[in-house]
Design a protein around this motif. Structure first.
Motif, PDB file in Angstrom:
ATOM      1  N   LYS A 205       0.764  -1.258   0.224  1.00  0.00           N
ATOM      2  CA  LYS A 205       0.105   0.019  -0.301  1.00  0.00           C
ATOM      3  C   LYS A 205       0.967   1.137  -0.069  1.00  0.00           C
ATOM      4  O   LYS A 205       2.004   1.271   0.838  1.00  0.00           O
ATOM      5  CB  LYS A 205      -0.619   0.097   1.197  1.00  0.00           C
ATOM      6  N   ASN A 206       0.715   2.016  -0.683  1.00  0.00           N
ATOM      7  CA  ASN A 206       1.562   3.269  -1.119  1.00  0.00           C
ATOM      8  C   ASN A 206       0.510   4.755  -0.556  1.00  0.00           C
ATOM      9  O   ASN A 206      -0.391   5.227  -1.218  1.00  0.00           O
ATOM     10  CB  ASN A 206       1.653   3.583  -2.448  1.00  0.00           C
ATOM     11  N   GLU A 207       1.589   4.609   1.282  1.00  0.00           N
ATOM     12  CA  GLU A 207       0.706   5.811   1.154  1.00  0.00           C
ATOM     13  C   GLU A 207       0.368   7.079   0.637  1.00  0.00           C
ATOM     14  O   GLU A 207      -0.099   8.090   0.810  1.00  0.00           O
ATOM     15  CB  GLU A 207       1.036   6.083   2.962  1.00  0.00           C
ATOM     16  N   ASP A 208       1.990   7.807   0.028  1.00  0.00           N
ATOM     17  CA  ASP A 208       2.603   8.431  -0.614  1.00  0.00           C
ATOM     18  C   ASP A 208       2.243   8.682  -1.711  1.00  0.00           C
ATOM     19  O   ASP A 208       2.879   7.775  -2.828  1.00  0.00           O
ATOM     20  CB  ASP A 208       3.659   8.778   0.098  1.00  0.00           C
ATOM     21  N   LYS A 209       1.258   9.369  -2.166  1.00  0.00           N
ATOM     22  CA  LYS A 209       0.791   8.690  -3.378  1.00  0.00           C
ATOM     23  C   LYS A 209       1.863   9.529  -4.894  1.00  0.00           C
ATOM     24  O   LYS A 209       1.709   9.499  -5.857  1.00  0.00           O
ATOM     25  CB  LYS A 209      -0.619   8.845  -3.856  1.00  0.00           C
ATOM     26  N   THR A 210       3.130  10.798  -3.926  1.00  0.00           N
ATOM     27  CA  THR A 210       3.971  11.323  -5.115  1.00  0.00           C
ATOM     28  C   THR A 210       4.983  10.379  -4.790  1.00  0.00           C
ATOM     29  O   THR A 210       5.963  10.962  -6.185  1.00  0.00           O
ATOM     30  CB  THR A 210       4.240  12.265  -4.272  1.00  0.00           C
ATOM     31  N   LEU A 211       5.168   9.245  -4.472  1.00  0.00           N
ATOM     32  CA  LEU A 211       6.413   8.464  -4.710  1.00  0.00           C
ATOM     33  C   LEU A 211       5.633   6.878  -5.578  1.00  0.00           C
ATOM     34  O   LEU A 211       4.653   6.509  -5.723  1.00  0.00           O
ATOM     35  CB  LEU A 211       6.378   8.231  -3.798  1.00  0.00           C
ATOM     36  N   PRO A 212       7.028   6.808  -6.536  1.00  0.00           N
ATOM     37  CA  PRO A 212       6.564   5.821  -7.200  1.00  0.00           C
ATOM     38  C   PRO A 212       6.645   4.222  -6.593  1.00  0.00           C
ATOM     39  O   PRO A 212       7.451   4.202  -5.791  1.00  0.00           O
ATOM     40  CB  PRO A 212       8.187   5.375  -8.582  1.00  0.00           C
ATOM     41  N   SER A 213       5.422   3.483  -6.790  1.00  0.00           N
ATOM     42  CA  SER A 213       5.393   2.205  -5.902  1.00  0.00           C
ATOM     43  C   SER A 213       6.258   1.712  -6.084  1.00  0.00           C
ATOM     44  O   SER A 213       6.705   0.766  -7.212  1.00  0.00           O
ATOM     45  CB  SER A 213       4.524   1.154  -6.012  1.00  0.00           C
ATOM     46  N   VAL A 214       7.439   0.800  -5.382  1.00  0.00           N
ATOM     47  CA  VAL A 214       8.214  -0.315  -5.522  1.00  0.00           C
ATOM     48  C   VAL A 214       7.301  -1.642  -5.033  1.00  0.00           C
ATOM     49  O   VAL A 214       7.185  -1.957  -3.985  1.00  0.00           O
ATOM     50  CB  VAL A 214       9.492   0.353  -5.326  1.00  0.00           C
ATOM     51  N   TYR A 215       7.791  -2.413  -5.673  1.00  0.00           N
ATOM     52  CA  TYR A 215       7.596  -3.867  -5.054  1.00  0.00           C
ATOM     53  C   TYR A 215       8.287  -4.971  -5.003  1.00  0.00           C
ATOM     54  O   TYR A 215       9.714  -4.754  -5.494  1.00  0.00           O
ATOM     55  CB  TYR A 215       6.580  -5.119  -6.137  1.00  0.00           C
ATOM     56  N   VAL A 216       8.378  -5.685  -3.868  1.00  0.00           N
ATOM     57  CA  VAL A 216       9.244  -6.878  -3.259  1.00  0.00           C
ATOM     58  C   VAL A 216       9.912  -7.450  -4.374  1.00  0.00           C
ATOM     59  O   VAL A 216      10.583  -8.011  -5.211  1.00  0.00           O
ATOM     60  CB  VAL A 216       8.962  -7.315  -2.708  1.00  0.00           C
ATOM     61  N   SER A 217       8.895  -7.673  -5.492  1.00  0.00           N
ATOM     62  CA  SER A 217       8.632  -9.344  -7.213  1.00  0.00           C
ATOM     63  C   SER A 217       9.490  -8.039  -7.853  1.00  0.00           C
ATOM     64  O   SER A 217       9.467  -8.905  -8.992  1.00  0.00           O
ATOM     65  CB  SER A 217       7.215  -8.851  -7.648  1.00  0.00           C
ATOM     66  N   ASP A 218       9.494  -6.553  -7.726  1.00  0.00           N
ATOM     67  CA  ASP A 218      10.553  -6.160  -8.581  1.00  0.00           C
ATOM     68  C   ASP A 218      11.925  -6.020  -9.316  1.00  0.00           C
ATOM     69  O   ASP A 218      13.057  -6.680  -9.504  1.00  0.00           O
ATOM     70  CB  ASP A 218      10.301  -4.731  -8.633  1.00  0.00           C
TER      71      ASP A 218
END
Length: 314
Positions: A205-218
């Motif tokens: 869950k990305n609380e800060d919408k200004t930041l890109p989401s980074v997933y473990v699976s990336d």
């Protein structure tokens, strides 16, 4: 082999998959297999031959191709860069057999002709300590996405994939049911790293919408999901709980020592309640929906043996 037009996967029956072993040698003895299997699993030599040897052969081919790509990239830039480890993610429910799959793959890959250095890291070490979980009212959600320090896990994987020669992962004790303070697993210049855990294919869950989401699976080069019918996984969980009641739970320092004196009937009820109130919810909400993000789905039958394999089309 079954390839449907509208499916992203090719499905192999057990028999078809076993034929893909070709001449891959079996390098594990029966006693070594027994040491690697879960406490309520009976992993046969035939299971390793039919399922894990073809899988190891495929992984070795993928890893070789990745190394060739690294060489080509160096040639393009006209310089030699540090090779980073090939990272394999192994996901699935509690009690489905992820740890056994990971340990078998680690052992077989280490015995490959070029003898790579293979490390196995479980995401249990990235759970928040119990005092943090208690403080935030999350002890009943241990194993849910919010109970993990995802930022620390992402940092670990970032450093690993950046080519750091030594990275450290926190260590979790199932006996104490908690993180062991000031204790770390050092991962030093590995060729392959297996990241095993229920949460590895989940999206944060990305609380800060200004930041890109980074997933473990990336950070994964390849991912595997160990799958089975929910009723079978529940039974495996209950069976394991009853075995632990008579073994690990009897130790004085065990977090679950209070369950050691339960009768078989009582233990089955307690285990079923824990499954329904915690593990089933986590499976339905957070784990099962990630299955189709995996590159390979290993489907197990009632007796823990694999019935079919799904391989994502390339």
């Amino acid at each position: 082999m079954i390839s449907t037009k509208y499916s992203p996967y090719i499905t192999f029956s057990r028999e078809a998959w076993a034929k893909l072993r070709f001449n891959t040698p079996l390098t594990l003895t029966q006693s070594e297999i027994q040491e690697l299997q879960g406490m309520n699993e009976k992993l046969s030599m035939k299971e390793v031959e039919d399922i894990y040897l073809p899988l190891t052969r495929l992984l070795n081919l993928y890893i070789k191709a990745s190394q060739q790509l690294h060489t080509v990239t160096d040639e393009f830039f006209g310089e030699k860069t540090r090779k980073v480890p090939y990272v394999i993610g192994v996901a699935g429910s509690v009690a489905v057999g992820k740890s056994t799959t990971s340990r078998i793959l680690q052992s077989l890959l280490m015995r490959s002709p070029d003898h790579p250095k293979v490390e196995l890291v479980t995401t249990d070490g990235f759970l928040y300590p119990n005092d943090v979980l208690n403080k935030n009212g999350l002890m009943e959600k241990k194993g849910f996405p919010e109970s993990y320090n995802i930022k620390e896990l992402i940092t670990f994987l970032t450093n690993l994939k950046s080519g750091d020669t030594k990275v450290k992962a926190p260590v979790y004790s199932h006996l104490y049911y908690d993180i062991i303070p000031n204790t770390y697993q050092e991962v030093v210049q590995p060729d392959i790293v297996i990241i095993e855990g229920i949460n590895v294919l989940q999206t944060p869950k990305n609380e800060d919408k200004t930041l890109p989401s980074v997933y473990v699976s990336d950070f994964f080069d390849l991912s595997i999901f160990v799958d089975a019918d929910e009723k079978d996984i529940q039974q495996w969980y209950v069976d394991r709980f009853k075995l632990l009641k008579d073994t690990a739970f009897t130790k004085r320092e065990s977090y679950f020592k209070r369950f050691a004196d339960l009768s078989v009937v009582e233990a089955e009820k307690v285990a079923t309640d824990i499954w329904n109130n915690i593990n089933k919810k986590n499976l339905d909400l957070n784990i099962k929906p990630t299955k189709n993000r995996a590159d390979i789905i290993v489907r197990k039958g009632k007796n823990h043996s694999v019935s079919n394999i799904k391989l994502r089309k390339i």
